[in-house]
Design an enzyme around this catalytic site. Structure first.
Site, mmCIF file in Angstrom:
data_model
loop_
_atom_site.group_PDB
_atom_site.id
_atom_site.type_symbol
_atom_site.label_atom_id
_atom_site.label_comp_id
_atom_site.label_asym_id
_atom_site.label_seq_id
_atom_site.Cartn_x
_atom_site.Cartn_y
_atom_site.Cartn_z
ATOM 1 N N HIS A 118 -9.535 -3.791 13.514
ATOM 2 C CA HIS A 118 -9.461 -2.795 12.435
ATOM 3 C C HIS A 118 -9.187 -3.490 11.101
ATOM 4 O O HIS A 118 -9.876 -3.255 10.104
ATOM 5 C CB HIS A 118 -8.354 -1.794 12.781
ATOM 6 C CG HIS A 118 -8.040 -0.785 11.728
ATOM 7 N ND1 HIS A 118 -8.231 0.566 11.901
ATOM 8 C CD2 HIS A 118 -7.510 -0.910 10.483
ATOM 9 C CE1 HIS A 118 -7.863 1.214 10.823
ATOM 10 N NE2 HIS A 118 -7.403 0.339 9.933
ATOM 11 N N GLU A 119 -8.170 -4.357 11.096
ATOM 12 C CA GLU A 119 -7.838 -5.056 9.841
ATOM 13 C C GLU A 119 -8.957 -5.990 9.419
ATOM 14 O O GLU A 119 -9.224 -6.161 8.231
ATOM 15 C CB GLU A 119 -6.523 -5.812 9.998
ATOM 16 C CG GLU A 119 -5.340 -4.964 10.408
ATOM 17 C CD GLU A 119 -5.148 -3.740 9.539
ATOM 18 O OE1 GLU A 119 -5.339 -3.834 8.312
ATOM 19 O OE2 GLU A 119 -4.801 -2.673 10.075
ATOM 20 N N GLU A 171 0.827 -1.209 0.000
ATOM 21 C CA GLU A 171 0.000 0.000 0.000
ATOM 22 C C GLU A 171 0.860 1.258 0.000
ATOM 23 O O GLU A 171 1.783 1.365 0.814
ATOM 24 C CB GLU A 171 -0.911 -0.009 1.232
ATOM 25 C CG GLU A 171 -2.008 1.034 1.156
ATOM 26 C CD GLU A 171 -3.027 0.872 2.269
ATOM 27 O OE1 GLU A 171 -4.232 0.937 1.989
ATOM 28 O OE2 GLU A 171 -2.604 0.676 3.421
ATOM 29 N N GLU A 230 -4.307 -5.035 5.592
ATOM 30 C CA GLU A 230 -5.504 -5.862 5.499
ATOM 31 C C GLU A 230 -5.531 -6.803 4.312
ATOM 32 O O GLU A 230 -6.611 -7.054 3.746
ATOM 33 C CB GLU A 230 -6.740 -4.952 5.453
ATOM 34 C CG GLU A 230 -6.893 -4.111 4.183
ATOM 35 C CD GLU A 230 -6.270 -2.735 4.234
ATOM 36 O OE1 GLU A 230 -6.640 -1.887 3.405
ATOM 37 O OE2 GLU A 230 -5.419 -2.504 5.111
ATOM 38 N N ASN A 231 -4.422 -7.379 3.900
ATOM 39 C CA ASN A 231 -4.449 -8.304 2.773
ATOM 40 C C ASN A 231 -5.476 -9.402 3.042
ATOM 41 O O ASN A 231 -5.387 -10.098 4.055
ATOM 42 C CB ASN A 231 -3.071 -8.948 2.600
ATOM 43 C CG ASN A 231 -1.959 -7.941 2.701
ATOM 44 O OD1 ASN A 231 -1.897 -6.983 1.960
ATOM 45 N ND2 ASN A 231 -1.064 -8.159 3.657
ATOM 46 N N GLU A 276 -10.429 3.372 5.487
ATOM 47 C CA GLU A 276 -9.697 3.604 6.728
ATOM 48 C C GLU A 276 -10.569 4.208 7.833
ATOM 49 O O GLU A 276 -10.447 3.818 8.989
ATOM 50 C CB GLU A 276 -8.474 4.483 6.467
ATOM 51 C CG GLU A 276 -7.414 3.830 5.603
ATOM 52 C CD GLU A 276 -6.879 2.518 6.163
ATOM 53 O OE1 GLU A 276 -7.175 2.179 7.324
ATOM 54 O OE2 GLU A 276 -6.177 1.808 5.420
ATOM 55 N N GLY A 317 1.395 -0.302 10.982
ATOM 56 C CA GLY A 317 0.892 -1.084 12.097
ATOM 57 C C GLY A 317 0.459 -2.447 11.614
ATOM 58 O O GLY A 317 0.771 -3.477 12.218
#
Length: 864
Positions: free
Chosen positions: A313-314, A141, A282-283, A336, A279
């Site tokens: 979050h991911e 990313e 999200e793959n 996001e 951090g």
């Protein structure tokens, strides 16, 4: 490199022209181990490379038209378009492959030598100093998949992917889909249509733990998801996979309950990888995290809460971002902001961390408030001209302000309408791309509200409003009128509609400050009268935005501020306390509260703070107040007061408690004189002990860094500590401590390694920068202010964007905090109006912080 910075206009033109049917990517990673041509440690001297063969099948809406594919690689050995061999020297410029005379249906085959990364961009190669093992992982990313395989690198050209990987014997390889090893080749199941930047490969001798998740839906269908979690073998003794799986299962249950769309990507692996820039990422099916989320020593509950929040979050991204993806980075918030909000929403709703909204109010929103006051602030829906813009917009606006605004949106439309809107959004746009209007339209359907005005106020304008209470008392001492005054900064004068709670607090017989009245009202315009509170008894404290319903800066009237000065620690509600602490910190940064007064408040009331995450945030703010906002003539004295207070509270803390550990770490950071350093040295060598305080390896490094900063320990002692902790983590700590020593020669060496060489990996760049700039070494740092402005443009041009950002931000002379440095910054900006916009933005942000520092020092200097 020409063509490396893809523009939004180019992406739109290409998306109108091309549709991608699928990728087949074959990687040969056997060169990752042993000597190889070009290995920096071998004879070649160039980058170590691997073979990458990509087949792309795609359609063109205008046969005969020209286009281009993306690839950043040292060498392309062959290119074939529709069976026609192209000369790599003619069609490849180092970043793009020119494609002429496209057919309606096309097949492109690219055979290349791609470079392993040492910057965390592309395919990162890490050699573990502990055992010599090699570990690989990808990070793309926003646009680094092109460093690993040829592609069309933009989020709206989604396609299915098939990966196959040849790896060293004994390795395991993972990708987005499930994999099998046959005849020495790892082959992975075809993915659903996804964007290039969320494809992933992880390879190496990772320690791997498995589990599974099962869910039976109301219609009787059953979902089974294989779960995996991995880390380097050296971290296996510390790997608490059971807790990671617990949070994972709780999150999957929560999102299935609320999204009504089963997890769509098969398996769910989570890799904790070394030298990670972010951090987490999200793959789909293969989430990657920085390995610092595996804790080698004792940490507080706040660390576990933070990790759980990132896991969730991911996971939210599997729907917001992976299943449905923004069309271009303008709408980065569509993934996001939602993931940031959903991380806190699910943390509170599904896990043991039920106080997650306190952390959100205290930490995430503080990040947003800072970002929203920078000259580079932007609307949540941003204007992203190119990839450099995109890289810089992974910021406090896109994440934390966006999440704060979504929290308000839930209150505005109602939770049921919001979640039903999300469900319709997923089903209508699955595996596709969206813009702002696609989400607003479903929310209008489910809520019946006009979303246009709300979006204009909260998503399409920048800046943060300040809300201040005005209280008029009647002759009998009761409230005659209570109003809320709304202000906006001159640069962003928009006043917004706020749904807020106004809380009135008073002292109880037991001495606590408790709420006795509350009104929830709509604040709109410059002044709003809160009629519901007329006639109430006079309050000791008026808390605007009680319960944290809106996004704003809170101000206080004089009575309320006096109450907080006397009894902030007496507030019984932890969220109310967190909101007051954040407001006071904002006032300190805005030069409305002297830094020394803020520090006094932390030392007076911080020890009573029950929420450990809030206490650790207060420690960070107090240190920042002492370093940046205290008047220079009072800086040394204030530092001693802060260190003495930290020492006192450390020794008074409950034995073995989280608070004891937090105060120990804080004391190590602010230790100032001989007595402080003697105590740290005694704790380190065991001649001094505190009941319950375990000085583990991570705490040893924290103590050593302070001792190195003040010249108590040197290279010999740090080498001995590295021998004790000869690990990747230990090496990073040692590099930081070495650069922190108070020596002109040390600073010159660190500067050269950062600016004149690219030999350091991203993690060691980060560690060296962290050690280089020490507040107690301002005289040693002064010569580098002028040098900084002489080199940053060259650094930006020569280094990758991630390393360029790290160096430009990290080496800005913020500790040479004088008007002369501010003038030098302005002079550079004036003379470099044509510099890369992303570079100018970084310098502008640092300039703003420096100007804020000088205003804060002036405020502190004018105080008693």
């Amino acid at each position: 490199m020409p063509g490396e910075n893809l523009s939004r206009d180019e992406a739109r033109e290409r998306a109108a022209l091309l549709s991608v049917d699928g990728y087949e990517v074959s990687l040969d990673l056997r060169s990752a181990v042993g000597e190889a041509d070009g290995d920096p440690g071998g004879a070649g001297g160039g980058p170590r490379t691997f073979r990458s063969v990509t087949t792309i099948r795609f359609r063109c809406a205008e046969p005969g038209a020209a286009g281009f594919a993306d690839l950043i690689a040292p060498e392309v050995t062959a290119v074939s378009l529709n069976g026609r061999d192209l000369d790599p020297a003619e069609v490849f410029d180092g970043a793009r492959i020119a494609l002429e005379d496209l057919a309606a249906d096309n097949e492109l085959i690219v055979d290349a030598r791609c470079a392993y990364s040492r910057t965390g961009e592309g395919l990162h190669r890490f050699v573990d100093p502990e055992d010599g093992e090699v570990y690989l992982y990808t990070q793309y990313e926003p646009a680094d998949a092109r460093r690993v395989f040829a592609n069309f690198e933009q989020p709206d050209l989604k396609a299915p992917f098939r990966f196959e990987v040849r790896a060293p014997e004994g390795w395991t390889v993972w990708s987005n889909g499930a994999g099998t090893l046959t005849d020495g080749v790892w082959r992975f199941a075809e993915t659903k249509p996804i964007s290039t930047y969320i494809t992933c490969v992880v390879a190496g001798p990772y320690h791997y733990v498995t589990d599974s998740y099962e869910r039976v839906f109301e219609d009787g269908t059953k979902l089974e998801i294989p779960l995996g979690a991995m880390c380097r073998k050296g971290l296996a003794p510390y790997f608490d996979a059971d807790d990671i799986f617990l949070i994972t299962k709780q999150g999957l249950d929560f999102f299935h309950d609320h999204f009504d769309y089963p997890y769509p990507f098969g398996k769910y692996d989570q890799a904790f990888v070394p030298e990670y820039n972010l951090g987490a990422m999200e793959n789909p099916g293969m989430v990657t995290f920085r390995e610092e989320y595996i804790f080698r020593g004792k940490v507080t509950r706040a660390s576990y809460e933070g990790r759980a929040n990132v896991v969730l979050h991911e996971m939210a991204h599997m729907w917001f971002g992976d299943l449905v993806t923004m069309e271009w980075w303008d709408d980065l918030w569509l993934k996001e902001s939602f993931a940031d909000f959903m991380g806190a929403f699910s943390l509170v709703g599904a896990t043991r961390f039920t106080d997650g909204w306190i952390t959100f109010a205290n930490r995430r929103k503080a990040w947003a408030y800072r970002a929203d006051q920078l000259p580079s602030t932007h609307p949540v829906t941003a204007d992203i001209r190119d990839l450099q813009d995109a890289k810089l917009n992974f910021d406090g606006i896109t994440y934390a302000k966006g999440a704060s605004v979504l929290k308000q949106l839930v209150a505005y439309v109602g939770q049921d309408a919001f979640l039903e809107g999300a469900r319709r959004y997923f089903k209508r746009n699955a595996y596709g791309n969206t813009r702002l209007g696609d989400l607003l339209s479903v929310l209008e359907e489910t809520s019946g509200r006009d979303m246009g005005a709300w979006a204009a106020a909260w998503l399409q304008t920048a800046g943060v409003n300040a809300l201040t209470p005005q209280t008029l008392l009647a002759a009998d001492g009761r409230i005659a009128e209570l109003a809320v005054v709304q202000e906006a900064p001159e640069a962003h004068p928009r006043l917004r509609p706020h749904r807020v709670a106004i809380g009135l607090y008073r002292r109880t017989e037991g001495g606590a400050l408790e709420r006795y009245a509350r009104a929830e009202v709509d604040v709109d315009g410059p002044r709003t009268v809160v009629g519901e509170l007329a006639g109430e008894q006079a309050p000791a404290l008026v808390l605007v935005n009680d319960d944290d319903l809106t996004y704003c800066k809170i101000r206080f009237d004089e009575t309320s501020l006096a109450t907080l000065r006397e009894g902030l620690g007496l507030l019984s509600d932890p969220l109310a306390r967190a909101l007051c602490w954040t407001a006071l910190w904002n006032m300190t940064r805005d030069a409305l509260l002297p830094a020394r007064e803020f520090i006094e408040l932390v030392l007076e009331f911080g020890g009573r703070e029950s929420d450990i995450g809030v206490l650790q945030m207060l420690h960070a703010w107090a240190q920042s107040a002492a370093v940046h906002y205290t008047a220079p003539g009072r800086r040394e004295e204030t530092g001693r007061i802060l260190a003495r207070g930290a020492s006192t509270r450390l020794q008074a803390a409950e034995a073995g408690s989280e608070h004891q550990l937090a105060w120990a770490r804080f004391f190590a950071r602010v230790a100032a004189d001989g007595a402080d350093l003697e105590l740290l040295g005694g704790l380190l060598d065991g001649t001094v002990s505190l009941p319950g305080l375990e000085v583990d390896q991570e705490l040893r490094w924290a103590f050593l860094e302070s001792l190195a900063v003040h010249g108590v320990v040197g290279e010999k002692e740090l080498a001995a500590e590295l021998a004790r902790d000869d690990t990747a983590s230990g090496k990073r700590h040692q590099v930081r401590c070495l650069a922190a020593r108070p020596s002109a020669a040390v600073k010159a060496q660190a500067w050269a390694r950062l600016v004149e060489s690219d030999a350091l990996s991203n993690a060691l760049v980060e560690a060296t920068i962290a050690g280089f700039g020490q507040p107690s070494q301002r005289e040693l740092l002064a010569p580098y202010a002028e040098r900084y402005f002489a080199v940053i443009e060259r650094v930006w041009e020569e280094r990758s964007i991630q390393i360029g950002m790290d160096v430009v931000e990290g080496l800005f002379p913020s500790l040479v905090d004088t008007p002369e440095t501010l003038a030098a910054t302005d002079a550079w900006l004036t003379a470099h109006e044509d510099a890369a916009p992303a570079l100018r933005r970084l310098v502008l942000e640092s300039r703003d912080d420096l100007a804020r520092t000088l205003r804060g020092q002036e405020c502190d200097g004018a105080a008693r």
